[in-house]
Design an enzyme around this catalytic site. Structure first.
Site, PDB file in Angstrom:
ATOM      1  N   THR A   3     -12.996  -2.000  11.026  1.00  0.00           N
ATOM      2  CA  THR A   3     -12.463  -2.009   9.577  1.00  0.00           C
ATOM      3  C   THR A   3     -12.990  -2.927   8.636  1.00  0.00           C
ATOM      4  O   THR A   3     -12.442  -4.204   8.920  1.00  0.00           O
ATOM      5  CB  THR A   3     -10.804  -1.752   9.385  1.00  0.00           C
ATOM      6  OG1 THR A   3     -10.337  -0.643  10.359  1.00  0.00           O
ATOM      7  CG2 THR A   3     -10.245  -1.526   8.340  1.00  0.00           C
ATOM      8  N   LYS A  49      -9.941   5.181   4.760  1.00  0.00           N
ATOM      9  CA  LYS A  49      -9.175   4.236   5.697  1.00  0.00           C
ATOM     10  C   LYS A  49      -8.357   3.397   5.043  1.00  0.00           C
ATOM     11  O   LYS A  49      -7.073   3.479   5.463  1.00  0.00           O
ATOM     12  CB  LYS A  49     -10.017   3.467   6.742  1.00  0.00           C
ATOM     13  CG  LYS A  49      -9.369   2.247   7.490  1.00  0.00           C
ATOM     14  CD  LYS A  49      -8.830   2.907   8.884  1.00  0.00           C
ATOM     15  CE  LYS A  49      -8.226   1.687   9.486  1.00  0.00           C
ATOM     16  NZ  LYS A  49      -7.520   1.994  10.627  1.00  0.00           N
ATOM     17  N   LYS A 100      -4.226  -7.041   6.737  1.00  0.00           N
ATOM     18  CA  LYS A 100      -5.618  -7.040   6.828  1.00  0.00           C
ATOM     19  C   LYS A 100      -6.097  -5.833   5.937  1.00  0.00           C
ATOM     20  O   LYS A 100      -6.871  -5.848   4.996  1.00  0.00           O
ATOM     21  CB  LYS A 100      -6.286  -7.228   8.130  1.00  0.00           C
ATOM     22  CG  LYS A 100      -7.755  -6.771   8.118  1.00  0.00           C
ATOM     23  CD  LYS A 100      -8.600  -6.624   9.483  1.00  0.00           C
ATOM     24  CE  LYS A 100      -9.996  -6.059   9.120  1.00  0.00           C
ATOM     25  NZ  LYS A 100     -10.710  -5.824  10.151  1.00  0.00           N
TER      26      LYS A 100
END
Ligand code: NAD
Length: 290
Positions: free
Chosen positions: A87, A162, A237
């Site tokens: 990611t 995402k 994050k």
């Protein structure tokens, strides 16, 4: 197929093991000294990718991805495909895609959802960005490591999907937790709260499938002292990546911004580090408006 795999941590390790178990020849490299069943570990990234048809990276962030790409792209065969499952920020995904194209290679950004359990069980969901040709190269491997792969669009589209999903997740988890804390203060039984909201218009994945109240709804990290699960710092994050992308794209995301601020406070100034992201509920429970 000959596969190079770089970054064999909590996620990458079991993903690489599943590829090896399916009969692929996997060469791995990690900065840490790791041993993964069925995977031949080698001494550098360049060595791991030499002769590989597909190279998979599963790394902590975009900066590291860019550094690793600089090392491995020159060592990869022409026409080979780099599949980044980390990611990372959309800009890094697009920059590495561009670099790969210039070097005559294919690139897919393919972040995952499903966590460590999904990686071990081969049940991840992949959100992929890249050309149809690049996706076709990677798809058979997604089938081994996961149960679903969605081709979302061009390079960067996987990362975009995402972080948008996880921005919804972070905001919804906060809304669910603050509603439970309010219900407590109003004297409403948590089970009754769940029974109503989970079958009314306030229902959501965070309420129905991952209920943050212990002993209520299906089993979730709340039933295990909020051990992750999906750690609050990983949610932070992803919220940071969403806000970085929002700034870069000039998108107005006030709820995402507030969710980032709350998780920052929880992780950096309170006791959220190492807790599941649903531990926002005990946090709200302890607080008043002040
Ligand atoms: P991790 O820290 O366990 O693994 C990362 C690995 O990369 C480590 O083993 C580290 O030694 C290695 N590494 C770092 N720099 C390197 C370099 N320059 N060269 C070679 N190896 C290097 O992290 P993880 O939990 O496996 O997560 C990996 C990625 O997956 C992250 O981007 C994370 O956001 C994403 N992700 C994690 C989860 C989860 O639940 N853990 C879920 C979905 C997505």
């Amino acid at each position: 197929m000959k596969i190079g795999f770089i970054g064999l941590g909590n996620m990458g390790g079991p993903m690489a093991a599943n590829l090896a178990k399916a009969g692929h020849q996997v060469q791995g490299f990690d900065m840490a000294d790791v041993a993964i069943e069925g995977v031949t570990m080698v001494g550098s990234g360049a060595e791991a990718v030499t002769g590989a048809e597909v190279v998979i990276t599963m790394l902590p962030n975009g900066q590291i991805l860019r550094a690793v790409a600089d090392q491995i792209l020159p060592a990869m065969a022409a026409g080979a495909t780099l599949v980044d499952c980390s990611t990372v920020d959309v800009d890094s995904a697009r920059a590495v895609a561009q670099q790969a194209t210039e070097a005559g290679q294919l690139f897919v950004d393919a972040p995952v959802s499903g966590g460590v359990g999904g990686a071990a069980g081969g049940t991840l969901t992949f959100m992929a960005g890249g050309s149809a040709e690049a996706f076709a190269q990677a798809d058979p491997l997604f089938t081994i490591m996961g149960q679903k792969a969605v081709h979302c669009g061009d390079a960067g589209a996987g990362q975009a999907a995402k972080i948008c999903n996880n921005m919804v997740l972070g905001v919804t988890m906060i809304a669910t937790c603050e509603a439970f804390a309010l219900a407590d203060k109003l004297g409403l039984d948590r089970q009754k709260m769940f029974d109503v909201v989970s079958t009314s218009s306030g229902y959501s994945w965070t309420m129905n499938a991952y209920c943050p109240a212990p002993g209520v709804g299906p089993q979730s990290p709340a039933d295990n002292d909020y051990q992750p699960g999906f750690a609050a710092e990983l949610m932070l994050k992803d919220l940071r990546l969403s806000q970085q992308a929002a700034i870069s794209a000039d998108a107005d995301t006030p709820m995402g911004e507030l969710a980032q601020a709350l998780y920052t406070q929880f992780v950096e100034s309170e006791d959220g580090m190492g807790m599941d992201f649903s531990a926002m509920l005990p946090r709200f429970e302890k607080r008043g408006r002040g």
